[in-house]
Design a protein around this motif. Structure first.
Motif, PDB file in Angstrom:
ATOM      1  N   HIS A   1       0.623  -1.201  -0.335  1.00 43.27           N
ATOM      2  CA  HIS A   1      -0.198  -0.016   0.111  1.00 43.27           C
ATOM      3  C   HIS A   1       0.815   1.486   0.487  1.00 43.27           C
ATOM      4  O   HIS A   1       1.972   1.207   0.595  1.00 43.27           O
ATOM      5  CB  HIS A   1      -0.907  -0.108   1.321  1.00 43.27           C
ATOM      6  N   PRO A   2       0.588   2.614  -0.708  1.00 40.39           N
ATOM      7  CA  PRO A   2       1.584   3.359  -1.304  1.00 40.39           C
ATOM      8  C   PRO A   2       1.313   4.291  -0.264  1.00 40.39           C
ATOM      9  O   PRO A   2       2.533   4.884   0.384  1.00 40.39           O
ATOM     10  CB  PRO A   2       0.779   3.876  -2.210  1.00 40.39           C
ATOM     11  N   GLN A   3       0.756   4.422   1.817  1.00 37.16           N
ATOM     12  CA  GLN A   3       0.092   4.935   2.259  1.00 37.16           C
ATOM     13  C   GLN A   3       0.884   4.343   3.501  1.00 37.16           C
ATOM     14  O   GLN A   3       1.570   4.818   4.512  1.00 37.16           O
ATOM     15  CB  GLN A   3      -1.138   5.365   2.905  1.00 37.16           C
ATOM     16  N   GLY A   4       1.730   3.105   2.933  1.00 35.48           N
ATOM     17  CA  GLY A   4       2.307   2.314   4.196  1.00 35.48           C
ATOM     18  C   GLY A   4       1.453   1.441   5.558  1.00 35.48           C
ATOM     19  O   GLY A   4       0.671   1.784   4.699  1.00 35.48           O
ATOM     20  N   ASP A   5       2.271   1.263   6.086  1.00 35.79           N
ATOM     21  CA  ASP A   5       1.807   0.130   7.025  1.00 35.79           C
ATOM     22  C   ASP A   5       2.434   0.334   8.695  1.00 35.79           C
ATOM     23  O   ASP A   5       3.369  -0.788   8.624  1.00 35.79           O
ATOM     24  CB  ASP A   5       1.482  -0.842   6.611  1.00 35.79           C
ATOM     25  N   PRO A   6       1.481   1.077   9.536  1.00 38.98           N
ATOM     26  CA  PRO A   6       2.885   0.881  10.630  1.00 38.98           C
ATOM     27  C   PRO A   6       2.760   0.322  12.047  1.00 38.98           C
ATOM     28  O   PRO A   6       2.844  -0.412  12.549  1.00 38.98           O
ATOM     29  CB  PRO A   6       1.611   2.460  11.192  1.00 38.98           C
TER      30      PRO A   6
END
Length: 319
Positions: A132-137
């Protein structure tokens, strides 16, 4: 509905040989086996839970594995793809790693701004890794075979295959509180809570596809999150008021569950976040021993005699 889910809790599938299942999900995919227990409704088979370090809701993939289970059929009325979230720059690494594990993968595809790699598990269950381009924390489980920099962060989404979308879409929005995001061809995307990885479901409309058959290599049910038992009970009452056929609240030891089918046929569950997997063994020892709920403990000797031996891969032990 006045109550809305915040995202996926877990996905449960039917597997074949338990040892092969454990080897694949702990070694090839780098997940942690956080609980070794049995199917409470059929204690002659394992129920294996894989996830992150502590098995947080949204990280979990679980299996009922039968060594000689018949082969299922992918089709409408079931979840046909389970997707996991990985870091944005990791799909090239995963393609090489899975090839080394003798897993055939697709080409990396770009859809909805996300890069995706698809493949099958040893029983034919369709899986995907999504960057996912928004990342995953979310924090991953870290092993020698799958280091943290590339490791799975948790569930990304599930795909439900249906012959008609209207009634299923209504259940997702009115029954679970999801929001419709967009449509691309015959695929509709819905999101829970704040959206993003772990809170997504795609509805794939395939009117000419055969009806699915739930057996080895297919998903049994998809579970959504409820924060606590009070919310779950209120949710169940609202579903019943809307004419949905819902089970009673069932004690699954590590969470409480209700089950119902969406109109397209997929079995859904609402599971509580509490109490979690550390209630009957320490966090550092999760998954190592067979755990039974109190009502099955008197049958332990008979149950252990029915279950095949399971050797836990060393990757399941914390460093």
């Amino acid at each position: 509905m006045s109550i809305k889910t915040s995202g996926l809790h877990h996905v449960t599938a039917i597997g074949g040989d338990p040892q092969r299942n454990a080897d694949f999900y702990t070694r090839a995919l780098g997940l942690r086996l956080v609980k070794t227990t049995v199917n409470f409704d059929n204690p002659g088979t394992y129920h294996l839970y894989y996830g992150d370090r502590s098995g947080k809701p949204g990280s979990l993939m679980t299996f009922f594995p039968w060594k000689d289970a018949p082969k299922g059929r992918h089709g409408t009325g079931q979840a046909t793809t389970t997707s996991f979230s990985v870091p944005e720059t990791s799909l090239g690494w995963w393609k090489r790693h899975l090839a080394e594990s003798r897993v055939e993968t697709s080409q990396i595809r770009d859809s909805d701004g996300e890069e995706t790699l698809t493949f099958l598990d040893p029983d034919g269950l369709k899986l995907a890794l999504v960057a996912h381009p928004q990342g995953d924390p979310r924090d991953p489980w870290d092993t020698k075979l799958v280091p943290a920099e590339h490791a799975i962060r948790g569930l990304h989404s599930v795909t439900l295959s249906v012959s008609k979308e209207d009634a299923t879409a209504g259940m997702l929005t009115d029954g679970l509180g999801l929001a419709f995001e967009h449509q691309e061809g015959n695929r509709l995307r819905f999101s829970a809570g704040e959206g993003g990885p772990g809170a997504l479901v795609d509805v794939l409309v395939t009117p000419d596809a055969p009806r699915g058959l739930v057996a080895a290599g297919t998903v049994h049910h998809v579970a959504w999150r409820a924060p606590d038992e009070e919310t779950q009970a209120a949710w169940r009452a609202e579903l019943i008021d809307d004419g949905v056929n819902v089970t009673s609240i069932l004690d699954r030891q590590y969470f409480r569950s209700i089950y119902f089918r969406e109109p397209g046929g997929t079995l859904l569950e609402v599971a509580t976040d509490e109490p979690g997997f550390a209630i009957d063994e320490p966090l550092l020892e999760l998954g190592r021993a067979l755990k039974l709920p109190p009502w099955l403990e008197p049958q332990r000797e008979d149950i252990e005699a029915m279950l095949p031996k399971l050797d836990l891969p060393s990757e399941n032990n914390p460093r």
